[in-house]
Design a protein around this motif. Structure first.
Motif, short mmCIF file in Angstrom:
data_model
loop_
_atom_site.label_atom_id
_atom_site.label_comp_id
_atom_site.label_asym_id
_atom_site.label_seq_id
_atom_site.Cartn_x
_atom_site.Cartn_y
_atom_site.Cartn_z
N LEU A 64 0.83 -1.22 0.00
CA LEU A 64 0.00 0.00 0.00
C LEU A 64 0.86 1.27 0.00
O LEU A 64 0.36 2.37 0.19
CB LEU A 64 -0.99 0.00 1.17
N TRP A 70 7.09 -0.91 -2.84
CA TRP A 70 5.78 -1.26 -3.41
C TRP A 70 5.96 -2.16 -4.63
O TRP A 70 5.28 -3.18 -4.78
CB TRP A 70 4.99 0.00 -3.80
N ARG A 74 4.35 -5.68 -5.16
CA ARG A 74 3.35 -5.81 -6.23
C ARG A 74 3.69 -7.01 -7.12
O ARG A 74 2.82 -7.78 -7.50
CB ARG A 74 3.29 -4.51 -7.04
N PHE A 81 -2.33 -13.29 -6.86
CA PHE A 81 -3.78 -13.08 -6.88
C PHE A 81 -4.39 -13.19 -8.28
O PHE A 81 -5.04 -12.28 -8.75
CB PHE A 81 -4.14 -11.73 -6.25
N ALA A 236 -6.68 -3.86 3.18
CA ALA A 236 -7.30 -3.56 1.88
C ALA A 236 -8.49 -4.48 1.61
O ALA A 236 -9.44 -4.10 0.94
CB ALA A 236 -6.26 -3.72 0.77
N ALA A 237 -8.42 -5.70 2.15
CA ALA A 237 -9.43 -6.69 1.78
C ALA A 237 -10.63 -6.72 2.71
O ALA A 237 -11.76 -6.90 2.27
CB ALA A 237 -8.78 -8.08 1.77
C1 HEM Z 1 -15.19 -3.98 -2.17
C2 HEM Z 1 -13.98 -4.46 -2.16
C3 HEM Z 1 -12.77 -3.64 -2.54
C4 HEM Z 1 -12.66 -2.36 -2.97
C5 HEM Z 1 -13.79 -1.34 -3.19
C6 HEM Z 1 -11.26 -2.10 -3.20
C7 HEM Z 1 -10.76 -0.90 -3.69
C8 HEM Z 1 -9.43 -0.67 -3.96
C9 HEM Z 1 -8.92 0.54 -4.54
C10 HEM Z 1 -9.75 1.77 -4.92
C11 HEM Z 1 -7.58 0.41 -4.66
C12 HEM Z 1 -6.59 1.42 -5.27
C13 HEM Z 1 -6.01 2.33 -4.23
C14 HEM Z 1 -5.09 3.36 -4.84
O1 HEM Z 1 -4.99 3.47 -6.07
O2 HEM Z 1 -4.47 4.11 -4.08
C15 HEM Z 1 -7.23 -0.89 -4.13
C16 HEM Z 1 -5.96 -1.38 -4.04
C17 HEM Z 1 -5.68 -2.59 -3.46
N1 HEM Z 1 -6.56 -3.56 -3.07
FE1 HEM Z 1 -8.56 -3.46 -3.08
N2 HEM Z 1 -10.55 -3.21 -2.88
C18 HEM Z 1 -11.43 -4.18 -2.48
C19 HEM Z 1 -11.15 -5.47 -2.10
C20 HEM Z 1 -9.90 -5.98 -1.99
C21 HEM Z 1 -9.59 -7.34 -1.62
C22 HEM Z 1 -10.62 -8.43 -1.30
C23 HEM Z 1 -8.24 -7.45 -1.60
C24 HEM Z 1 -7.50 -8.70 -1.27
C25 HEM Z 1 -6.46 -9.12 -1.85
C26 HEM Z 1 -7.69 -6.14 -1.99
C27 HEM Z 1 -6.34 -5.83 -2.09
C28 HEM Z 1 -5.84 -4.64 -2.58
C29 HEM Z 1 -4.43 -4.33 -2.65
C30 HEM Z 1 -3.30 -5.24 -2.20
C31 HEM Z 1 -4.32 -3.05 -3.20
C32 HEM Z 1 -3.04 -2.25 -3.47
C33 HEM Z 1 -2.59 -2.49 -4.88
C34 HEM Z 1 -1.39 -1.64 -5.25
O3 HEM Z 1 -1.28 -0.49 -4.84
O4 HEM Z 1 -0.55 -2.15 -6.01
N3 HEM Z 1 -8.72 -5.29 -2.23
N4 HEM Z 1 -8.39 -1.54 -3.73
#
Ligand code: HEM
Length: 432
Positions: A64, A70, A74, A81, A236-237
């Motif tokens: 994050l 990162w 990543r 995933f 995040a999850a």
């Molecule tokens: C309703 C469910 C979810 C929503 C709305 C959501 C939304 C988001 C959003 C908007 C980002 C981008 C953040 C950014 O650009 O700064 C993000 C990144 C991420 N999410 Fe989700 N997420 C959800 C579920 C999950 C789940 C289930 C996981 C489990 C693996 C997860 C893991 C991640 C990770 C690891 C990132 C960071 C990715 C990176 O920066 O390379 N998310 N999520």
């Protein structure tokens, strides 16, 4: 929050300079501009700056964050995933979900109400903990993790609302935050040490085993990296999914025809359960409902970036060092891109209508290099959870509302969402 959406709506997608006391970020809502920041010129927009700083002690320096740490996280997590990986976990998740939902039978029989936010968090927690740690963590520790994470999240709100406050100045919540982080570390480090000890030759498919194999013992700060990634993926999850499911019940209560159609689909596909991964592709309407919930209530409603160099967004000059706010909450309400933007209507996501939309008119999972890694997981486990609940119960609001968002990092309802779990097939609505 509403104010932010209103500003975006009134500006009809033009870049708006906000005046938030000591600092003046730019609000970027037009899909072309969102694409510019998140994808086309993403190199100029770092995920750092004062908004992220308060979370650093909790999330550390990994998936994050930004920059080389990162990138390394990543690479490892993205390879993990995949849809295939999520499919391989699907049966375990379905079983975990079914067991947790069955535990609600007693509450349902007693007629007691449940706090939707808490129940959804507990349900999601079970499945996320299973994905992350496999069977390397006890149920008690999984629950300690959830409680401590909630405490940290609540305590950091003051800092998030005043990110410009220096750290030498004590703020309410600081002590509770540090104590919650210490509890998280107390739970997570021993699990890492155990998982690392058995990682050689271990083919566990949970995330902790994969991280232990990828981050070999020669890496300096090995355990810290693994801890940061585990806690970040947990953060995040878990709350994102739980918050989405909490908003779902408020919308279903306000739209009985949608609820009836979704319940009928689940009844037809899943019957009396258990809900299985093989049912998910057939739960098309349930998925459309969830997509519409995420349009109006995107859990990640605001994500900030810092411009590392000067740039021009849609004709507006942005100086190096400026903060840029991206808000799916605001973009998803732009009348220029959405017909009747404030109305809840899952039909928008019927397969035939989806194709004409701008890629960045709807982005609850972000976009570009930082795009959510959990999308496949969500697409599988969220419909499973809804189906597992609806195949046993008819969750109905026990009064309350109207529901408005609280000013927190994630888009949660400010009011308590209380549910009564009527037996499945029950046709009546609860009088409020
Ligand atoms: C309703 C469910 C979810 C929503 C709305 C959501 C939304 C988001 C959003 C908007 C980002 C981008 C953040 C950014 O650009 O700064 C993000 C990144 C991420 N999410 Fe989700 N997420 C959800 C579920 C999950 C789940 C289930 C996981 C489990 C693996 C997860 C893991 C991640 C990770 C690891 C990132 C960071 C990715 C990176 O920066 O390379 N998310 N999520």
């Amino acid at each position: 929050m509403n104010g932010l959406a209103e500003l975006g709506m009134r500006a009809r997608g033009k870049v708006v300079r906000l005046n938030l006391g000591p600092f003046r970020p730019y609000l970027v809502t037009h899909p072309d501009h969102v694409q510019h920041v998140l994808r086309d010129n993403a190199g100029n927009y770092a995920r750092q700056g004062m908004f992220w700083r308060p979370l650093n002690r909790l999330l550390g320096d990994g998936i994050l964050g930004d920059g080389p740490a990162w990138e390394s996280s990543r690479k490892i997590l993205q390879a993990l995933f995949t849809t295939r990986y999520v499919d391989s976990l699907a049966d375990t998740i379905a079983k975990t979900v079914d067991e947790r939902v069955a535990e609600l039978d007693e509450t349902a029989r007693s007629g007691r109400t449940v706090d939707a936010a808490r129940e959804m968090a507990a349900l999601v927690n079970q499945s996320v903990v299973r994905v992350l740690f496999g069977d390397a963590i006890s149920r008690t520790d999984g629950e300690r993790l959830m409680t401590a994470y909630h405490a940290a999240d609540a305590a950091v709100t003051f800092r998030l609302l005043a990110p410009f406050m220096p750290y030498w100045a004590r703020m309410p919540g600081d002590r509770a935050f540090l104590s919650a982080v210490a509890t998280i570390d107390d739970v997570v480090y021993p699990v890492i040490r155990r998982a690392r000890a058995r990682a050689a030759g271990d083919d566990g498919i949970d995330v902790i085993s994969a991280l232990c194999r990828a981050r070999d013992g020669r890496d300096p700060g090995h355990d810290r990296w693994i801890r940061d990634d585990l806690v970040s993926v947990y953060a995040a999850a878990s709350e994102t999914t739980a918050t989405t499911l909490t908003w779902l019940w408020t919308e279903l209560d306000a739209h009985p025809a949608v609820a009836a159609r979704m319940n009928a689909e689940i009844e037809r596909v899943v019957g009396t359960g258990p809900a299985l991964p093989s049912h998910v592709p057939e739960l098309r309407y349930t998925t459309m409902v969830l997509q519409e919930v995420m349009r109006l209530h995107p859990a990640g409603w605001l994500f900030p970036r810092m411009a590392t160099g000067a740039d021009t967004i849609g004709g507006t000059r942005v100086k190096a060092g400026s903060m840029v706010l991206i808000s799916p909450y605001a973009t998803h309400r732009l009348a220029e891109f959405w017909d009747r933007p404030l109305e809840f209507d899952p039909e928008r996501f019927a397969p035939r209508t989806g194709e004409r939309r701008h890629r960045y008119a709807y982005f609850p999972f972000g976009g570009g290099a930082h795009q959510c890694l959990g999308r496949h997981l969500f697409d599988m486990d969220a419909p499973l959870m809804v189906a597992a609940l609806v195949s046993r119960f008819r969750p109905r609001l026990a009064g309350g509302g109207p529901f408005t968002p609280a000013p927190t990092a994630l888009l949660r309802p400010r009011q308590k969402v209380e549910l009564r779990l009527l037996p499945a097939g029950h046709p009546t609505r609860i009088p409020s």
